[in-house]
Structures are given as C-alpha cells and as structure tokens.
Design a protein around this motif. Structure first.
Motif, short mmCIF file in Angstrom:
data_model
loop_
_atom_site.label_atom_id
_atom_site.label_comp_id
_atom_site.label_asym_id
_atom_site.label_seq_id
_atom_site.Cartn_x
_atom_site.Cartn_y
_atom_site.Cartn_z
N PRO A 5 -4.09 -8.77 12.49
CA PRO A 5 -4.88 -8.67 11.27
C PRO A 5 -4.03 -8.32 10.07
O PRO A 5 -2.96 -7.74 10.19
CB PRO A 5 -5.86 -7.52 11.58
N ALA A 6 -4.51 -8.74 8.90
CA ALA A 6 -3.79 -8.40 7.67
C ALA A 6 -3.75 -6.89 7.51
O ALA A 6 -4.73 -6.19 7.77
CB ALA A 6 -4.49 -9.03 6.46
N GLN A 7 -2.60 -6.39 7.09
CA GLN A 7 -2.43 -4.95 6.96
C GLN A 7 -2.66 -4.50 5.52
O GLN A 7 -2.39 -5.24 4.58
CB GLN A 7 -1.01 -4.56 7.40
N PRO A 8 -3.19 -3.30 5.34
CA PRO A 8 -3.38 -2.79 3.99
C PRO A 8 -2.06 -2.64 3.28
O PRO A 8 -1.05 -2.27 3.88
CB PRO A 8 -4.05 -1.42 4.22
N SER A 9 -2.04 -2.95 2.01
CA SER A 9 -0.81 -2.91 1.24
C SER A 9 -0.46 -1.49 0.84
O SER A 9 -1.29 -0.58 0.88
CB SER A 9 -0.95 -3.78 -0.01
N LYS A 10 0.82 -1.31 0.42
CA LYS A 10 1.27 0.00 -0.04
C LYS A 10 0.49 0.44 -1.27
O LYS A 10 0.29 1.64 -1.48
CB LYS A 10 2.76 -0.06 -0.36
N TYR A 54 -16.33 10.74 -9.44
CA TYR A 54 -15.91 9.34 -9.48
C TYR A 54 -14.56 9.14 -8.78
O TYR A 54 -14.34 8.14 -8.10
CB TYR A 54 -15.81 8.86 -10.93
N LEU A 55 -13.67 10.12 -8.93
CA LEU A 55 -12.38 10.04 -8.26
C LEU A 55 -12.53 10.17 -6.75
O LEU A 55 -11.82 9.51 -5.98
CB LEU A 55 -11.45 11.13 -8.80
N VAL A 56 -13.46 11.03 -6.32
CA VAL A 56 -13.73 11.15 -4.89
C VAL A 56 -14.27 9.84 -4.35
O VAL A 56 -13.84 9.36 -3.29
CB VAL A 56 -14.74 12.30 -4.62
N ALA A 57 -15.21 9.24 -5.07
CA ALA A 57 -15.78 7.96 -4.64
C ALA A 57 -14.71 6.87 -4.60
O ALA A 57 -14.69 6.04 -3.68
CB ALA A 57 -16.92 7.55 -5.58
N LEU A 58 -13.81 6.87 -5.58
CA LEU A 58 -12.73 5.89 -5.60
C LEU A 58 -11.81 6.06 -4.40
O LEU A 58 -11.40 5.09 -3.77
CB LEU A 58 -11.94 6.02 -6.90
N THR A 59 -11.48 7.32 -4.07
CA THR A 59 -10.62 7.59 -2.92
C THR A 59 -11.26 7.08 -1.64
O THR A 59 -10.60 6.41 -0.82
CB THR A 59 -10.36 9.10 -2.79
N VAL A 60 -12.53 7.39 -1.44
CA VAL A 60 -13.24 6.95 -0.23
C VAL A 60 -13.29 5.43 -0.17
O VAL A 60 -13.08 4.83 0.90
CB VAL A 60 -14.66 7.55 -0.20
N ALA A 61 -13.57 4.78 -1.31
CA ALA A 61 -13.67 3.32 -1.33
C ALA A 61 -12.32 2.66 -1.01
O ALA A 61 -12.25 1.72 -0.21
CB ALA A 61 -14.17 2.86 -2.70
N VAL A 62 -11.24 3.17 -1.62
CA VAL A 62 -9.92 2.58 -1.40
C VAL A 62 -9.46 2.74 0.04
O VAL A 62 -9.01 1.79 0.68
CB VAL A 62 -8.89 3.19 -2.37
N LEU A 63 -9.59 3.96 0.57
CA LEU A 63 -9.15 4.18 1.94
C LEU A 63 -10.08 3.50 2.94
O LEU A 63 -9.64 3.05 4.01
CB LEU A 63 -9.08 5.68 2.23
N GLY A 64 -11.37 3.42 2.61
CA GLY A 64 -12.30 2.69 3.48
C GLY A 64 -11.92 1.22 3.56
O GLY A 64 -11.96 0.62 4.65
N ALA A 66 -8.92 0.03 3.07
CA ALA A 66 -7.66 -0.04 3.81
C ALA A 66 -7.91 -0.03 5.32
O ALA A 66 -7.29 -0.78 6.08
CB ALA A 66 -6.76 1.13 3.41
N TRP A 67 -8.82 0.83 5.76
CA TRP A 67 -9.15 0.88 7.19
C TRP A 67 -9.84 -0.41 7.63
O TRP A 67 -9.60 -0.90 8.74
CB TRP A 67 -10.04 2.08 7.48
N TYR A 68 -10.68 -0.97 6.75
CA TYR A 68 -11.34 -2.23 7.09
C TYR A 68 -10.32 -3.34 7.30
O TYR A 68 -10.38 -4.09 8.29
CB TYR A 68 -12.32 -2.62 5.98
N ARG A 69 -9.36 -3.43 6.40
CA ARG A 69 -8.32 -4.46 6.54
C ARG A 69 -7.47 -4.22 7.78
O ARG A 69 -6.99 -5.15 8.42
CB ARG A 69 -7.43 -4.47 5.31
N HIS A 70 -7.28 -2.95 8.11
CA HIS A 70 -6.42 -2.61 9.25
C HIS A 70 -7.11 -2.91 10.59
O HIS A 70 -6.46 -3.33 11.56
CB HIS A 70 -6.05 -1.14 9.19
N GLN A 91 2.71 0.14 8.01
CA GLN A 91 1.55 -0.67 8.37
C GLN A 91 0.91 -0.18 9.67
O GLN A 91 -0.05 -0.77 10.13
CB GLN A 91 1.97 -2.14 8.53
N SER A 92 1.42 0.89 10.21
CA SER A 92 0.93 1.38 11.49
C SER A 92 -0.36 2.19 11.31
O SER A 92 -0.66 2.70 10.23
CB SER A 92 1.98 2.25 12.17
N THR A 93 -1.08 2.29 12.40
CA THR A 93 -2.31 3.08 12.39
C THR A 93 -2.00 4.55 12.12
O THR A 93 -2.74 5.24 11.40
CB THR A 93 -3.04 2.96 13.74
#
Length: 209
Positions: A5-10, A54-64, A66-70, A91-93
C-alpha cells in the motif's frame, strides 16, 4: 508494479506533529519559562488558545489520514513477479505509531503539564529587627492571560519567591490568585510585579482583607 500500500508521506508526519505542538504551545511555554528562567516568555503563545480545538481536530485528521494510507489494502499486482518495494524506517508502522504517540502526548499536555513543574521553594521568613508582630494581609488578584493549570503553577512559583509571602493559591478556572503575605515586609505592588513578570497580568478589582 509495487504490491504494497501507498505509504504516508513525511509531510503528513510533519503536519501532524506541528499541529499538535501548536495546540500545546500555550501550556508548554510556561514550563519551559520556569525551567529556563525565561520569565515573561511564558505567555508568548497564549494567543493560540482560542485556536486549540481547531489544531486538535487538524492533528487528528492528518494522522488519521496517514494511518488510512498506511493500512489500506494493497492493490493487486498485475505482474506476479513484481518485487515488493522495500519500506524505509520512516514508512514503517513503528515510526507512524511513534509519531502518533508523541502527538497524543503533546495534545494531552494541558492535562498533566502542571504536575511536571518543579517544587517551588517558598521565600525564607523575613525576621523583624524590631520584634514587631507580622502584619498579615490576604489579597485576591485577578489575572489575565492564563490558559491552563500550567500557567497557574508558573504564577505560584514566581510569587512564592517574594520575601514576606506566606502562601499563594492560584485558580486557573477562576483566573485568580489569593496571596497571604506580611505587609511589614512585602507590599501588594511587589506581588503584582511578580505576577506580571511571568507574562500574565494583574487585572483591576484586586480585593484585600
């Protein structure tokens, strides 16, 4: 063709951590100010507090994301002989999990940050050369600019260093500081100056008894 699967980017990792750091800066800075003796720098990032949700929501959305892509299933490879692409450490878990844990610790800092403050040593009792009894006063100061319990601990630490101060109790929820001091050795102006030196500020309507 790769069959992983495509890995989340840096950039996703960086964005998630930056958002988490920004969400907690208003409470991390007071602790750094005490440890590093930075004084008024404590309130430098207090302006970020209204944007914290809003920053908390952004953090959750971005990392969520990233996990989806992973974790999303890999597409079926058209070439049965394709060689899987080797994953890098970033790119590792395990690395993604580490970033997630660090971001979580940053987001939760306002809830445990106050416990990390060093124990403040109260000022030494001031002896009277005339043998006069202490003139105790208790004043309640309204304080502006505090954003979490860590800010309250910072104010307590500063005021306890004023000679003549016997006790101080700072409430972040009520935005107040109740200080008991010997008026023969400490003045209200000195207490106010100690509070203002933290970067927060005393508001009008100070009460005394």
């Amino acid at each position: 063709m790769s069959n992983i699967p495509a890995q989340p980017s840096k950039s996703l990792f960086g964005a998630g951590l930056l958002a988490a750091l920004a969400a907690s800066l208003c409470c991390v800075t007071p602790l750094l100010a005490v440890l590093g003796g930075l004084g008024g720098a404590a309130s430098s990032f207090a302006w970020l507090e209204p944007y914290r949700p809003y920053l908390v929501a952004l953090t959750v959305a971005v990392l969520g994301f990233a996990w989806y892509r992973h974790l999303r299933p890999a597409p079926v490879a058209a070439d049965c002989c394709a060689v899987p692409t080797k994953r890098s450490v970033m790119q590792s878990t395990g690395f993604l999990a580490s970033v997630t844990v660090l971001a979580t610790l940053l987001l939760a800092f306002p809830y445990y940050g106050a416990k990390l403050y060093p124990t403040a040593k109260p000022s030494a009792p001031v002896s009277s050369t005339t043998g006069a009894a202490p003139v105790w006063q208790t004043r309640t100061y309204r304080i502006g600019g505090m954003t979490c319990e860590a800010c309250a601990r910072h104010v307590e630490s500063a005021v306890q260093q004023v000679p003549g101060v016997q006790s101080i109790a700072v409430s972040y929820d009520q935005a107040t500081a109740q200080v008991r001091f010997d008026a023969a050795h400490a003045q209200s102006a000195q207490v106010e100056s100690a509070i203002n030196s933290t970067g927060y500020h005393v508001l009008p309507s100070t009460t005394a008894r």
